[in-house]
Write a protein that holds these residues in place. Structure first.
Motif, PDB file in Angstrom:
ATOM      1  N   LEU A  25       0.829  -1.210   0.000  1.00 61.07           N
ATOM      2  CA  LEU A  25       0.000   0.000   0.000  1.00 61.07           C
ATOM      3  C   LEU A  25       0.857   1.250   0.000  1.00 61.07           C
ATOM      4  O   LEU A  25       0.564   2.225  -0.704  1.00 61.07           O
ATOM      5  N   ALA A  26       1.922   1.245   0.791  1.00 60.90           N
ATOM      6  CA  ALA A  26       2.822   2.401   0.847  1.00 60.90           C
ATOM      7  C   ALA A  26       3.533   2.592  -0.488  1.00 60.90           C
ATOM      8  O   ALA A  26       3.674   3.726  -0.976  1.00 60.90           O
ATOM      9  N   LEU A  27       3.980   1.484  -1.098  1.00 62.82           N
ATOM     10  CA  LEU A  27       4.635   1.571  -2.410  1.00 62.82           C
ATOM     11  C   LEU A  27       3.682   2.132  -3.459  1.00 62.82           C
ATOM     12  O   LEU A  27       4.058   2.989  -4.257  1.00 62.82           O
ATOM     13  N   ASN A  28       2.466   1.650  -3.454  1.00 61.74           N
ATOM     14  CA  ASN A  28       1.490   2.105  -4.453  1.00 61.74           C
ATOM     15  C   ASN A  28       1.155   3.575  -4.276  1.00 61.74           C
ATOM     16  O   ASN A  28       0.980   4.313  -5.255  1.00 61.74           O
ATOM     17  N   LEU A  29       1.063   4.030  -3.012  1.00 60.65           N
ATOM     18  CA  LEU A  29       0.774   5.445  -2.763  1.00 60.65           C
ATOM     19  C   LEU A  29       1.921   6.315  -3.255  1.00 60.65           C
ATOM     20  O   LEU A  29       1.702   7.331  -3.924  1.00 60.65           O
ATOM     21  N   LEU A  30       3.157   5.922  -2.937  1.00 58.21           N
ATOM     22  CA  LEU A  30       4.321   6.684  -3.399  1.00 58.21           C
ATOM     23  C   LEU A  30       4.391   6.715  -4.921  1.00 58.21           C
ATOM     24  O   LEU A  30       4.694   7.751  -5.523  1.00 58.21           O
ATOM     25  N   GLU A  31       4.103   5.586  -5.545  1.00 60.08           N
ATOM     26  CA  GLU A  31       4.122   5.542  -7.011  1.00 60.08           C
ATOM     27  C   GLU A  31       3.075   6.498  -7.583  1.00 60.08           C
ATOM     28  O   GLU A  31       3.346   7.212  -8.569  1.00 60.08           O
ATOM     29  N   ALA A  32       1.904   6.543  -6.972  1.00 58.75           N
ATOM     30  CA  ALA A  32       0.856   7.469  -7.439  1.00 58.75           C
ATOM     31  C   ALA A  32       1.307   8.915  -7.276  1.00 58.75           C
ATOM     32  O   ALA A  32       1.041   9.763  -8.144  1.00 58.75           O
ATOM     33  N   TYR A  33       1.991   9.215  -6.178  1.00 59.79           N
ATOM     34  CA  TYR A  33       2.516  10.568  -5.960  1.00 59.79           C
ATOM     35  C   TYR A  33       3.540  10.926  -7.039  1.00 59.79           C
ATOM     36  O   TYR A  33       3.517  12.036  -7.604  1.00 59.79           O
ATOM     37  N   VAL A  34       4.455   9.992  -7.324  1.00 61.35           N
ATOM     38  CA  VAL A  34       5.497  10.240  -8.328  1.00 61.35           C
ATOM     39  C   VAL A  34       4.871  10.538  -9.683  1.00 61.35           C
ATOM     40  O   VAL A  34       5.310  11.447 -10.407  1.00 61.35           O
ATOM     41  N   GLN A  35       3.845   9.806 -10.026  1.00 57.98           N
ATOM     42  CA  GLN A  35       3.213   9.967 -11.337  1.00 57.98           C
ATOM     43  C   GLN A  35       2.509  11.310 -11.499  1.00 57.98           C
ATOM     44  O   GLN A  35       2.217  11.723 -12.625  1.00 57.98           O
TER      45      GLN A  35
ATOM     46  N   VAL B 111      12.138   4.784 -11.687  1.00 59.28           N
ATOM     47  CA  VAL B 111      13.001   3.799 -12.344  1.00 59.28           C
ATOM     48  C   VAL B 111      12.905   2.427 -11.680  1.00 59.28           C
ATOM     49  O   VAL B 111      13.417   1.442 -12.213  1.00 59.28           O
ATOM     50  N   GLY B 112      12.251   2.369 -10.500  1.00 61.78           N
ATOM     51  CA  GLY B 112      12.105   1.072  -9.866  1.00 61.78           C
ATOM     52  C   GLY B 112      11.478   1.168  -8.494  1.00 61.78           C
ATOM     53  O   GLY B 112      11.439   2.232  -7.881  1.00 61.78           O
ATOM     54  N   LYS B 113      10.978   0.028  -8.014  1.00 58.81           N
ATOM     55  CA  LYS B 113      10.442  -0.058  -6.657  1.00 58.81           C
ATOM     56  C   LYS B 113      10.642  -1.484  -6.162  1.00 58.81           C
ATOM     57  O   LYS B 113      10.627  -2.436  -6.951  1.00 58.81           O
TER      58      LYS B 113
ATOM     59  N   ILE C 273      19.602  -0.922  -6.245  1.00 56.00           N
ATOM     60  CA  ILE C 273      20.048   0.464  -6.019  1.00 56.00           C
ATOM     61  C   ILE C 273      21.491   0.636  -6.475  1.00 56.00           C
ATOM     62  O   ILE C 273      21.880   1.694  -7.005  1.00 56.00           O
ATOM     63  N   GLN C 274      22.296  -0.398  -6.276  1.00 53.90           N
ATOM     64  CA  GLN C 274      23.703  -0.320  -6.664  1.00 53.90           C
ATOM     65  C   GLN C 274      23.898  -0.407  -8.173  1.00 53.90           C
ATOM     66  O   GLN C 274      24.959  -0.090  -8.682  1.00 53.90           O
ATOM     67  N   GLN C 275      22.841  -0.821  -8.893  1.00 53.55           N
ATOM     68  CA  GLN C 275      22.933  -0.963 -10.344  1.00 53.55           C
ATOM     69  C   GLN C 275      22.187   0.125 -11.104  1.00 53.55           C
ATOM     70  O   GLN C 275      22.594   0.504 -12.203  1.00 53.55           O
ATOM     71  N   GLU C 276      21.094   0.619 -10.537  1.00 51.60           N
ATOM     72  CA  GLU C 276      20.243   1.595 -11.237  1.00 51.60           C
ATOM     73  C   GLU C 276      20.806   3.006 -11.117  1.00 51.60           C
ATOM     74  O   GLU C 276      21.382   3.366 -10.083  1.00 51.60           O
ATOM     75  N   PRO C 277      20.635   3.840 -12.150  1.00 43.81           N
ATOM     76  CA  PRO C 277      20.954   5.273 -12.013  1.00 43.81           C
ATOM     77  C   PRO C 277      19.833   5.968 -11.251  1.00 43.81           C
ATOM     78  O   PRO C 277      18.724   6.119 -11.763  1.00 43.81           O
ATOM     79  N   ILE C 278      20.101   6.344 -10.011  1.00 34.32           N
ATOM     80  CA  ILE C 278      19.069   6.895  -9.123  1.00 34.32           C
ATOM     81  C   ILE C 278      19.498   8.268  -8.620  1.00 34.32           C
ATOM     82  O   ILE C 278      20.637   8.446  -8.180  1.00 34.32           O
ATOM     83  N   ASP C 279      18.580   9.231  -8.682  1.00 32.64           N
ATOM     84  CA  ASP C 279      18.823  10.553  -8.109  1.00 32.64           C
ATOM     85  C   ASP C 279      18.265  10.668  -6.697  1.00 32.64           C
ATOM     86  O   ASP C 279      18.880  11.283  -5.826  1.00 32.64           O
ATOM     87  N   LEU C 280      17.081  10.076  -6.482  1.00 38.84           N
ATOM     88  CA  LEU C 280      16.388  10.250  -5.204  1.00 38.84           C
ATOM     89  C   LEU C 280      15.737   8.934  -4.787  1.00 38.84           C
ATOM     90  O   LEU C 280      14.980   8.328  -5.551  1.00 38.84           O
ATOM     91  N   LEU C 281      16.042   8.514  -3.558  1.00 38.86           N
ATOM     92  CA  LEU C 281      15.536   7.254  -3.023  1.00 38.86           C
ATOM     93  C   LEU C 281      14.568   7.531  -1.882  1.00 38.86           C
ATOM     94  O   LEU C 281      14.905   8.205  -0.912  1.00 38.86           O
ATOM     95  N   PHE C 282      13.334   7.023  -2.007  1.00 38.52           N
ATOM     96  CA  PHE C 282      12.367   7.056  -0.905  1.00 38.52           C
ATOM     97  C   PHE C 282      12.471   5.718  -0.186  1.00 38.52           C
ATOM     98  O   PHE C 282      12.192   4.661  -0.767  1.00 38.52           O
ATOM     99  N   LEU C 283      12.877   5.751   1.080  1.00 34.51           N
ATOM    100  CA  LEU C 283      13.297   4.549   1.785  1.00 34.51           C
ATOM    101  C   LEU C 283      12.569   4.393   3.120  1.00 34.51           C
ATOM    102  O   LEU C 283      12.665   5.268   3.990  1.00 34.51           O
TER     103      LEU C 283
END
Length: 237
Positions: free
Chosen positions: A12-22, A30-32, A43-53
């Motif tokens: 549920l938290a992942l889906n809410l954050l994804e909706a916010y990002v969109q 780029v991933g969840k 995380i060590q492989q993807e090009p990431i600027d900002l991580l919600f953790l």
């Protein structure tokens, strides 16, 4: 585009954050991941600027996950527990979101990250800090000139700006973030709870700075640094 990665052990938290990002045009998801160990690998492989953790997760907590990263992206912690806030800021995270948080609070964290990313990407000779701050106060956006700031006081999760003309502004922010954003030639962190405008300090009395009629303490061990930075040429006495 700011590349976003989400880590939370609750769908549920992942889906809410994804909706916010969109809802934000210049964000790219780029991933969840729900599993922290799998997230660490990606995380060590993807090009990431900002991580919600998320912090509280099985096997590997969010703060321990962050500690294992050699070159971490900017991080916003998301958690239902306020007691991790001090450690979060020790880890130099961009922001700390307490669940459940609204879209407006999410957007505020993104704006902080944007400012930090822009500062990193600015050319060396370009100014990275404007001559004013935009503060959200009582539902309004207040524009405060840096030259008008006398000092800034930390109030747990909030800060209080005390300015010329007896103006005061309380906003949701951390002294750690402000210390990084404000020009060091103009402002000094003199205590865990205070940042002062160097040119507004009129005197030093023992371990107390004077700004008008207000006295502000200096942290133990910072006196020599403060004297060198604010009272140039006075020495350490």
């Amino acid at each position: 585009m700011i590349k976003i990665f989400l880590v939370d052990d609750e769908y549920l938290a992942l889906n809410l954050l994804e909706a916010y990002v969109q809802q934000v045009p210049d964000l790219e998801l780029v991933g969840k991941e729900k599993l922290p160990m799998k997230a660490l690998e990606r995380i060590q492989q993807e090009p990431i600027d900002l991580l919600f953790l998320d912090i509280q997760m099985p096997v590997l907590s969010g703060n321990n996950l962050l500690k294992t990263l050699q070159n971490p992206p900017l991080v916003v912690f998301t958690t239902a527990y306020a007691e991790y806030a001090i450690e979060a800021y020790d880890l130099n995270v961009v922001d700390y979101l307490l669940k459940p948080f609204p879209f407006e609070r999410f957007l505020q964290a993104v704006q902080k990250a944007k400012q930090l990313l822009q500062a990193r990407q600015a050319p060396p000779d370009a100014p990275t800090v404007p001559n004013f701050l935009s503060l959200k106060v009582d539902g309004k956006l207040a524009k405060v000139a840096l030259e008008d700031i006398l000092y800034i006081e930390g109030l747990k999760e909030y800060v209080r700006f005390v300015c010329t003309g007896n103006r005061k502004y309380v906003t949701l922010e951390s002294l750690r973030n402000l210390e990084e954003q404000l020009p060091h030639t103009q402002f000094s962190r003199v205590h865990k709870s205070y940042i002062v405008a160097n040119n507004k300090v009129s005197a030093l009395d023992g371990n107390m700075l004077e700004i008008g009629t207000v006295k502000i303490p200096i942290s133990r061990g910072k006196r020599e640094e403060v004297v060198a930075g604010i009272f140039r040429g006075l020495g350490g006495s």
